[in-house]
Scaffold this active site. Sequence first.
Site, PDB file in Angstrom:
ATOM      1  N   VAL A   1      58.494  22.005  29.970  1.00  0.00           N
ATOM      2  CA  VAL A   1      59.825  21.314  30.243  1.00  0.00           C
ATOM      3  C   VAL A   1      60.761  22.168  31.166  1.00  0.00           C
ATOM      4  O   VAL A   1      60.477  23.398  31.277  1.00  0.00           O
ATOM      5  CB  VAL A   1      60.849  21.448  28.725  1.00  0.00           C
ATOM      6  N   CYS A   2      61.441  21.422  32.128  1.00  0.00           N
ATOM      7  CA  CYS A   2      62.397  21.952  32.810  1.00  0.00           C
ATOM      8  C   CYS A   2      63.493  21.190  32.974  1.00  0.00           C
ATOM      9  O   CYS A   2      63.714  20.291  32.153  1.00  0.00           O
ATOM     10  CB  CYS A   2      61.741  22.520  34.399  1.00  0.00           C
ATOM     11  N   ARG A   3      64.321  21.387  34.086  1.00  0.00           N
ATOM     12  CA  ARG A   3      65.575  20.597  34.255  1.00  0.00           C
ATOM     13  C   ARG A   3      65.368  19.276  34.403  1.00  0.00           C
ATOM     14  O   ARG A   3      65.629  18.129  33.825  1.00  0.00           O
ATOM     15  CB  ARG A   3      66.521  21.075  35.295  1.00  0.00           C
TER      16      ARG A   3
END
Length: 103
Positions: A65-67
């Site tokens: 997960v990231c932005r």
Amino acid sequence: MTNILEISADELQKSLDNNTDVTIIDVREDEEVAQGVIPTAKHIPLGNIPEAVGNLDPDKEYVMVCRSGRRSMNASEYLKGNGFEHVKNLEGGMLAWNGELVF
């Protein structure tokens, strides 16, 4: 480019609701994580993934997960290239996540 499966925010929420054995790894930077993370997510900034890979179990399932999904895709490709077969990327990243956050 490796073939990385993507998981939608809704699918990930269902996995969490069903207590599926999946490890979420949030690769955002400290200041981004301070705004909230998905419950149970482990925080490993993208730049620390190469040194952290030795502490991860290649047989487990991971959701990166990231932005927005771009950095986590890079992390997913890195893990896949290092023998991790069960890696998915959160499609749209935290921008697509409408579920609970922990601080």
